[in-house]
Design a protein around this motif. Structure first.
Motif, PDB file in Angstrom:
ATOM      1  N   ILE A 135     -41.686 -12.409  19.848  1.00 11.55           N
ATOM      2  CA  ILE A 135     -41.846 -12.563  21.293  1.00 11.55           C
ATOM      3  C   ILE A 135     -41.603 -14.017  21.704  1.00 11.55           C
ATOM      4  N   LEU A 136     -42.176 -14.940  20.955  1.00 16.10           N
ATOM      5  CA  LEU A 136     -42.042 -16.358  21.313  1.00 16.10           C
ATOM      6  C   LEU A 136     -40.605 -16.843  21.175  1.00 16.10           C
ATOM      7  N   CYS A 137     -39.976 -16.533  20.028  1.00 18.32           N
ATOM      8  CA  CYS A 137     -38.623 -17.050  19.798  1.00 18.32           C
ATOM      9  C   CYS A 137     -37.633 -16.472  20.802  1.00 18.32           C
ATOM     10  N   LEU A 138     -37.688 -15.153  21.002  1.00 20.96           N
ATOM     11  CA  LEU A 138     -36.773 -14.557  21.967  1.00 20.96           C
ATOM     12  C   LEU A 138     -37.114 -15.029  23.381  1.00 20.96           C
ATOM     13  N   GLY A 139     -38.415 -15.170  23.668  1.00 15.92           N
ATOM     14  CA  GLY A 139     -38.823 -15.612  24.996  1.00 15.92           C
ATOM     15  C   GLY A 139     -38.317 -17.007  25.305  1.00 15.92           C
ATOM     16  N   ILE A 140     -38.525 -17.937  24.356  1.00 14.79           N
ATOM     17  CA  ILE A 140     -38.087 -19.317  24.597  1.00 14.79           C
ATOM     18  C   ILE A 140     -36.573 -19.366  24.746  1.00 14.79           C
ATOM     19  N   SER A 141     -35.857 -18.697  23.844  1.00 17.92           N
ATOM     20  CA  SER A 141     -34.395 -18.788  23.924  1.00 17.92           C
ATOM     21  C   SER A 141     -33.878 -18.112  25.198  1.00 17.92           C
ATOM     22  N   GLY A 142     -34.537 -17.012  25.599  1.00 14.75           N
ATOM     23  CA  GLY A 142     -34.115 -16.357  26.834  1.00 14.75           C
ATOM     24  C   GLY A 142     -34.355 -17.236  28.047  1.00 14.75           C
ATOM     25  N   ALA A 143     -35.532 -17.863  28.095  1.00 13.19           N
ATOM     26  CA  ALA A 143     -35.856 -18.718  29.236  1.00 13.19           C
ATOM     27  C   ALA A 143     -34.891 -19.896  29.319  1.00 13.19           C
ATOM     28  N   LEU A 144     -34.575 -20.493  28.168  1.00 16.20           N
ATOM     29  CA  LEU A 144     -33.661 -21.642  28.189  1.00 16.20           C
ATOM     30  C   LEU A 144     -32.249 -21.204  28.602  1.00 16.20           C
TER      31      LEU A 144
END
Lengths: 359, 310
Positions: free
Chosen positions: A252-261
């Motif tokens: 969740i964190l890795c996909l979330g951060i990369s998606g947000a960026l």
């Protein structure tokens, strides 16, 4: 006979040298490709890598472009590198980039023609949330149903592209555009514009965000528990499990951060250099950023340098197209080749090459 | 909207045509994955096959030569993948992506001179009176030879994997490469051959897109078919006959949404063209969450590199 012997730990010296070696090999192979296309290889390589920066005739225009192109690439690649380190493959950054641009632009357009200070910050937030939510689709499907995130994130790129053309032709179309597809031009709407901050440098808010992302990612990976968990999960998944790293949380964190960026990159692009939501807004930054992430060896500082180099190939490629008639597709193939050579020479940092047969 | 204009027999016949490219590519990838290799470059190999097939067919005037050229193009590109992952031990996911990015660039470079040209036509196989049987004739006996070839390949892949020694060795390599190595099988050589077969099949599928399905050359012509083929392999739980089912399902959706577009459905065109990708995702979710856990069906050594330390 050549024989490979696994190193106990990857060689640091080769780790630094392999990206440079790959660039040199790509230049040689690219030169051969340019020669086959009937262009002078030396001239082509010079036009791509030297002229945009140092030829007085073009530098004034090209140098600012370097930051304009590198900004989104670095921003997206930094996000992707976190996941790649942990073995979580978000390859749909292009889709998250598009959706971030759509949601961000939609907020800006909703306020048109109001002038207020809070509009642009609101767009930035909404762009990040758009990218984040789009990336949450593969993340949630992976954690709840064990669905492969590689395929889902990639397939969503095609969905996002359809969504983009639907927006450009429908909901977000400029009502005063005479029926032409494309939204209002955000860069001509001061409250929503992402202008050049320092004249002549190409510096805009997206570039600032990219630099901040690099610094944050560096601190995260070097000094923070989460960064340690990410590195551990990639290098020794079972050890990470025993150490109490939750795979669900990491996905969740890795996909979330990369998606947000990626969403941020899209928003800064649509409100600045691109200016509007149009059918051809998607420019492939999300895919090129994968190459940037690997070229930077998944290291934030490396990605910064790799992003600048990759931006140079874009600008130099355009220049070569204009000056030498080199096809645009040749540059795309050139960038793809770079990734091949990178992956190939990576062998040197993980293995020793020994002469002679087995002991 | 005029749904009455959609003739079911024509619909089924055209879904058979629409499913050929992904069926071929998915069968190739199935063999590759059965050997324990995950090649994410299917899209890249398909599009190289599409442009090579097109170029060869236009220059020779023979569609057959075109298909051979497409298969050769896909196979050659897959050899790059084989070299990187089997000999230089590069990460398979990253190398597959590189293959796709490179393939997309190279294909539009090669295809520059071929935009707007029509390829030589491939006719339907002559079945004589059979083709005139109402409904059945339209569905079964009016296709080009590639449709029948792709069906034959499904059967052949199934038979070879299930009943022959080669199939057994291939599966052994994919399940446990260390054990296969210890038994004296050449793990690397077997995997390179499997990768090459996968490349040729993807190339063939790509050539079908540019020579028959569309038929012309435009940049990015395969538009994600390679990724859908990868998803279909998962959907099929690595079983050839289920690849057929998956390809027909996908082909059916594609044809149906095209027909709905043509019939002037109320839903905007963009949302209709999203549907194949969304349904593929939905199917993936159902397959991976349901009782038949896919994790159990996947080859055990899938995606792991083999390095013989002794």
């Amino acid at each position: 006979m050549l024989r490979l012997e696994k190193r106990a730990s990857p060689s640091r010296a080769w780790g630094m040298a392999t990206p440079l070696l790959a660039v040199v090999l790509t230049m040689i192979a690219g030169g051969i490709m340019f020669a086959i296309l009937g262009k002078n290889p030396v001239e082509a390589i010079r036009t791509i890598f030297w002229d945009p920066l140092f030829n007085p005739q073009f530098a004034a225009y090209s140098r600012p472009q370097l930051l304009v192109k590198a900004g989104p690439l670095i921003l997206i690649a930094v996000g992707l590198s976190l996941g790649f380190r942990a073995g979580i493959w978000n390859i749909g950054a292009e889709g998250q980039y598009i959706v971030g641009a759509i949601t961000g632009a939609a907020v800006g357009l909703a306020f048109y023609p109001t002038e207020a200070w809070f509009i642009f910050p609101l767009m930035v937030i909404s762009g990040a949330i758009g990218g984040l939510l789009w990336a949450m689709i593969p993340a949630v499907l992976r954690t709840a149903f064990r669905t492969n995130e590689i395929l889902v994130s990639l397939l969503l790129v095609y969905v996002a592209q359809s969504l983009l053309s639907s927006m450009a032709l429908g909901a977000l179309r400029n009502p005063q555009g005479g029926g032409f597809p494309g939204s209002r031009n955000l860069s001509q709407y001061p409250a929503a514009a992402n202008p050049e901050l320092i004249a002549g440098t190409g510096m805009h808010w997206g570039v600032v965000a990219a630099f901040i992302a690099v610094i944050f990612a560096y601190i995260l990976l070097q000094r923070h528990m989460l960064g340690f968990s990410i590195r551990l999960a990639g290098q020794a998944p079972r050890a990470a499990r025993y150490a109490g790293v939750s795979p669900t949380r990491l996905v969740i964190l890795c996909l979330g951060i990369s998606g947000a960026l990626a969403g941020l990159a899209g928003l800064f692009e649509v409100s600045g250099p691109a200016g509007q939501i149009s059918i051809d807004f998607a420019s492939g930054y999300g895919f090129t950023a994968i190459i940037v992430a690997f070229l930077g060896r998944l290291n934030p500082v490396g990605i910064l340098l790799a992003g600048l180099l990759m931006a140079l190939t874009y600008i130099g490629g355009e220049l070569a197209q204009f000056m030498l008639g080199l096809p645009a597709a040749a540059i795309q193939a050139f960038q793809g080749m770079l990734l091949f050579f990178l992956l190939a020479v990576d062998l040197l940092s993980n293995y020793r090459i020994r002469l002679g047969g087995a002991k | 909207m005029d749904l009455g204009g959609i003739n079911p027999a024509v619909l089924i016949a055209s879904l058979m045509v629409a499913s050929v490219p992904i069926m071929l590519a998915a069968l190739g990838e199935l063999v590759v994955e059965k050997a324990g290799v995950l090649n994410l470059g299917v899209e890249g190999m398909m599009i190289i096959g599409a442009v090579m097939g097109f170029a060869v067919a236009v220059n020779t005037g023979s569609p057959l030569a075109g298909f051979l050229g497409g298969a050769a193009g896909g196979a050659i590109l897959s050899l790059v993948f084989a070299l990187l992952t089997q000999y230089l031990l590069a990460n398979q996911v990253a190398t597959g992506l590189a293959l796709t990015l490179f393939g997309l660039g190279l294909s539009s470079l090669i295809g520059q001179g071929y935009v707007g040209i029509r390829p030589p036509l491939t006719g339907a196989l002559p079945f004589g009176p059979l083709a005139d049987i109402p409904v059945i004739g339209r569905i079964l006996f009016r296709h080009d030879w590639m449709v029948y070839f792709s069906l034959l390949m499904v059967a052949a892949t199934w038979a070879v994997l299930k009943f022959t020694r080669i199939g057994l060795i291939l599966r052994a390599v994919g399940e446990n490469h260390d054990a296969a190595h210890a038994l004296g099988y050449k793990v690397r050589r077997i995997r390179v051959l499997a990768i090459c077969f996968g490349g040729a099949m993807a190339g063939l599928g790509g050539a079908y897109v540019s020579l028959i399905r569309v038929p012309q050359w435009t940049d990015g012509i395969t538009s994600g078919a390679g990724w859908i083929a990868l998803a279909i392999v998962v959907f099929a739980s690595w079983k050839p006959w289920r690849v057929l089912l998956g390809a027909y399902l996908f082909g059916g959706i594609t044809v149906l949404q095209l027909n709905l577009q043509a019939a002037g459905a109320r839903i905007p065109v963009e949302y209709l063209s999203m549907s194949p990708y969304l349904i593929t995702i939905l199917v993936l979710v159902i397959m991976s969450s349901g009782r038949g856990r896919i994790a159990a069906a996947a080859p055990a050594a899938l995606g792991k590199n083999f390095h013989a330390s002794r």
